[in-house]
Write an enzyme that holds these catalytic residues in place. Structure first.
Site, PDB file in Angstrom:
ATOM      1  N   HIS A 156       0.825  -1.215   0.000  1.00 49.41           N
ATOM      2  CA  HIS A 156       0.000   0.000   0.000  1.00 49.41           C
ATOM      3  C   HIS A 156       0.861   1.268   0.000  1.00 49.41           C
ATOM      4  CE1 HIS A 156      -3.400  -2.626   1.053  1.00 49.41           C
ATOM      5  NE2 HIS A 156      -2.594  -3.153   1.962  1.00 49.41           N
ATOM      6  N   SER A 277      15.639  21.332 -16.011  1.00 48.00           N
ATOM      7  CA  SER A 277      14.503  22.230 -16.204  1.00 48.00           C
ATOM      8  C   SER A 277      14.983  23.518 -16.860  1.00 48.00           C
ATOM      9  CB  SER A 277      13.856  22.552 -14.856  1.00 48.00           C
ATOM     10  OG  SER A 277      12.980  23.654 -14.964  1.00 48.00           O
ATOM     11  N   LYS A 283      16.864  21.209 -10.817  1.00 48.31           N
ATOM     12  CA  LYS A 283      16.125  20.000 -11.156  1.00 48.31           C
ATOM     13  C   LYS A 283      16.979  18.986 -11.929  1.00 48.31           C
ATOM     14  CE  LYS A 283      12.265  19.327 -10.800  1.00 48.31           C
ATOM     15  NZ  LYS A 283      11.178  19.829 -11.639  1.00 48.31           N
ATOM     16  N   GLU A 290       9.923   8.236 -16.809  1.00 46.34           N
ATOM     17  CA  GLU A 290       8.585   8.798 -17.034  1.00 46.34           C
ATOM     18  C   GLU A 290       8.080   8.487 -18.435  1.00 46.34           C
ATOM     19  OE1 GLU A 290       8.982  12.587 -13.937  1.00 46.34           O
ATOM     20  OE2 GLU A 290       9.169  12.912 -16.083  1.00 46.34           O
TER      21      GLU A 290
END
Length: 473
Positions: A156, A277, A283, A290
């Site tokens: 979970h 970024s 970043k 992704e």
């Protein structure tokens, strides 16, 4: 552009209709398969006395020349042709004359395209299997080097019990191993030759379909000419297998994305597999993970599109089936690229072992082992469960962990605790005492790793191919 089927018609096809109907812009990738199938077909026709030896030689030399010229760039595939079959045949006739017009004897474009697609898909199944093997080798290497890299196991998305990175990676090894088993099954099941089925009812020419199948390294000919041209089950199975592979890659990617976050900091992605970024200089984004996660839906889409296309088609061939190619090709390319890039990403990824171990300790992953400790002291498990629950609540209120408590604090909850509790709930002890096969204990993990090494020494598809070659020779 004159079509191969124009005799029945009295006027040219409308250009928009021709363009809508044409498939050469995407089926041109079947060029090699089309030429290979045509060479074998001509060889079989000559064996059966349907072509003379001179005609066979002229056709084979002509097709070989076309193949070489396209490959070296001296001949471009003419995309004004209707499909790749028309291009090959028209080019052959242009080069060798009337002998080229005999190539299509005993053959329809229906069984021709069925063969081309089956040959192409068969090769891609073997390619994807090889890429998965490289991924498994990378996973196994990480397993072998991280038998004592402790981390929390989750249910979970909550920290549950301590495990090792080797054990966690081992779960993905099993997933991708099953994927390879599915590919082997697909390869064997699809390995029957549709050529010679004609449009749907075979042919009156005395073809030797067994000979054709043998030359193309199939188990044998398909046994129903209608099904031969109407079947796309093998492609649906392959797209389903690719979808499952992508699902596994996506789950793995999701975890890497989480592990890469500032909140976890379990991993450091290599610069070569990350981007920055345009506005936030701090970043470092996990773009490959992704994109793999995102492209999974693209592969799913190809499977659903083909299932939907096929669901209402009467027998035998229908033009709808031309839609089996574009998205299938894209799905095959997408899956191959994702497996390759994902393998490179995990091979270059660095692990923050200190962060992983600290996370396991701070997440009460040793709570179950603390309860088992009390059971060993004679406390009934249900009572032990309640005691440890109160102990966890105490730790939460004090912002600490079980192993950081003093013996006095432990005694305030239960007098069953002794000094040996600290060793009993250490990460090493929690992991090492789990000694059933499949558990994270080092002894068991070493056994699993050895089994996995043995598994990777063999290649089921290659073994099948060699076995078939031995039987056909």
């Amino acid at each position: 552009m004159a079509q191969l089927w124009g005799g029945r018609f009295t006027k040219q096809t409308d250009q928009l209709v021709f363009d809508f109907n044409a498939s050469i812009t995407f089926d041109k990738r079947l060029f090699h398969e089309d030429v290979t199938g045509s060479i074998v077909h001509a060889t079989m026709l000559a064996k059966q006395g349907i072509l003379t030896e001179e005609e066979r030689k002229s056709i084979v030399e002509g097709l070989t020349g076309i193949l070489e010229d396209v490959d070296d760039g001296t001949l471009a595939i003419d995309e004004t042709q209707e499909d790749i079959h028309s291009f090959v045949e028209a080019t052959l006739i242009d080069r060798i004359g009337d002998a080229g017009k005999k190539l299509h004897t005993g053959r329809s474009r229906n069984d021709q395209v069925a063969l081309d697609m089956r040959l192409y898909t068969r090769a891609r199944v073997a390619e994807i299997d090889g890429l998965l093997k490289k991924l498994l080798e990378a996973i196994l290497d990480t397993m072998e080097n991280n038998l004592d890299t402790y981390m929390p196991g989750f249910t979970h998305l909550q920290k549950a019990q301590p495990i090792t990175l080797a054990h966690h990676y081992g779960a993905y090894f099993e997933m991708f191993k099953r994927d390879r088993q599915r590919l082997t099954d697909i390869y064997k099941r699809m390995n029957y030759c549709p050529l010679g089925a004609g449009a749907l009812a075979g042919t009156t020419y005395p073809l030797d379909r067994e000979y054709t199948a043998r030359l193309l390294r199939f188990e044998g000919p398909t046994l129903n000419s209608i099904d031969s041209v109407a079947d796309r089950d093998y492609l649906i199975e392959f797209l389903s297998a690719l979808s499952t592979i992508m699902m596994h890659l996506s789950r793995f990617s999701e975890e890497i994305i989480i592990w890469n976050s500032n909140e976890y900091q379990f991993v450091e992605l290599d610069d070569a597999y990350s981007t920055g970024s345009s506005i936030m200089p701090q970043k470092k984004n996990p773009d490959i993970a992704e994109l793999v996660r995102g492209k999974t839906g693209r592969v799913y889409g190809a499977l659903m599109a083909l299932l939907t296309t096929m669901k209402g088609l009467p027998l035998a061939y229908n033009k709808d089936m031309q839609e089996d190619k574009e998205m299938a090709f894209d799905a095959m390319d997408t899956a191959a690229d994702c497996i390759t890039l994902f393998t490179g990403m995990i091979q270059t990824m660095k692990f923050r072992k200190d962060r992983m171990a600290k996370s396991a300790m701070n997440g009460f992953t040793n709570a179950t082992d603390a309860a088992d400790y009390l059971v060993g002291k004679g406390v009934p498990f249900r009572d032990a469960h309640g005691i440890i629950g109160r102990l966890v609540l105490y730790c939460i209120e004090k912002d600490t962990s079980i192993d950081a408590l003093s013996l006095e604090e432990l005694h305030s909850i239960s007098d069953k605790f002794d000094e040996d509790i600290y060793d009993a709930i250490s990460l090493k002890t929690c992991v090492e005492k789990r000694l059933t096969i499949g558990a994270p204990g080092e002894k068991m993990m070493k056994q699993v790793i050895e089994k996995n090494k043995e598994y990777l020494k063999n290649d089921a598809i290659e073994e099948y191919q060699q076995s078939l070659e031995d039987r056909l020779s």
